[in-house]
Design a protein around this motif. Sequence first.
Motif, PDB file in Angstrom:
ATOM      1  N   LEU A  10      13.771  49.242  13.254  1.00 30.03           N
ATOM      2  CA  LEU A  10      12.434  48.753  12.907  1.00 30.03           C
ATOM      3  C   LEU A  10      11.496  48.668  14.108  1.00 30.03           C
ATOM      4  CD1 LEU A  10      13.564  45.959  10.447  1.00 30.03           C
ATOM      5  CD2 LEU A  10      12.729  48.246   9.891  1.00 30.03           C
ATOM      6  N   ARG A  44      18.443  48.092   3.654  1.00 30.46           N
ATOM      7  CA  ARG A  44      17.563  49.034   2.944  1.00 30.46           C
ATOM      8  C   ARG A  44      16.838  48.343   1.798  1.00 30.46           C
ATOM      9  NH1 ARG A  44      21.865  52.537   3.740  1.00 30.46           N
ATOM     10  NH2 ARG A  44      22.650  52.079   1.653  1.00 30.46           N
ATOM     11  N   TRP A  46      16.107  45.166   1.539  1.00 28.98           N
ATOM     12  CA  TRP A  46      15.137  44.239   2.127  1.00 28.98           C
ATOM     13  C   TRP A  46      13.877  45.000   2.563  1.00 28.98           C
ATOM     14  CZ3 TRP A  46      13.751  43.712   7.463  1.00 28.98           C
ATOM     15  CH2 TRP A  46      12.969  42.599   7.743  1.00 28.98           C
ATOM     16  N   ILE A  47      14.060  46.153   3.208  1.00 28.65           N
ATOM     17  CA  ILE A  47      12.920  46.967   3.634  1.00 28.65           C
ATOM     18  C   ILE A  47      12.142  47.463   2.412  1.00 28.65           C
ATOM     19  CG2 ILE A  47      12.256  49.150   4.749  1.00 28.65           C
ATOM     20  CD1 ILE A  47      14.647  48.673   6.668  1.00 28.65           C
ATOM     21  N   THR A  51       8.216  46.746   1.536  1.00 26.87           N
ATOM     22  CA  THR A  51       7.289  47.847   1.292  1.00 26.87           C
ATOM     23  C   THR A  51       6.592  47.693  -0.046  1.00 26.87           C
ATOM     24  OG1 THR A  51       8.723  49.305   2.597  1.00 26.87           O
ATOM     25  CG2 THR A  51       7.107  50.353   1.165  1.00 26.87           C
TER      26      THR A  51
END
Length: 58
Positions: A10, A44, A46-47, A51
């Motif tokens: 990140l 993934r 969480w990202i 988003t």
Amino acid sequence: MAPAEIAALLTVPLETVYAWRKERTGPPGFRIGKHLRYDPGAVRDWITTLTETALAAA
């Protein structure tokens, strides 16, 4: 994944990853002995959630 791997992925400081854990705002982590680790699938997810939230707010 190790905290340093999340920081690299990140492009944030390692201290930020630890702050997310302390504030319970980052991906869920777990300990294996004295080592902090994160499930790549959970990271993934969480990202993806971040988003989607950002896109919905825009």
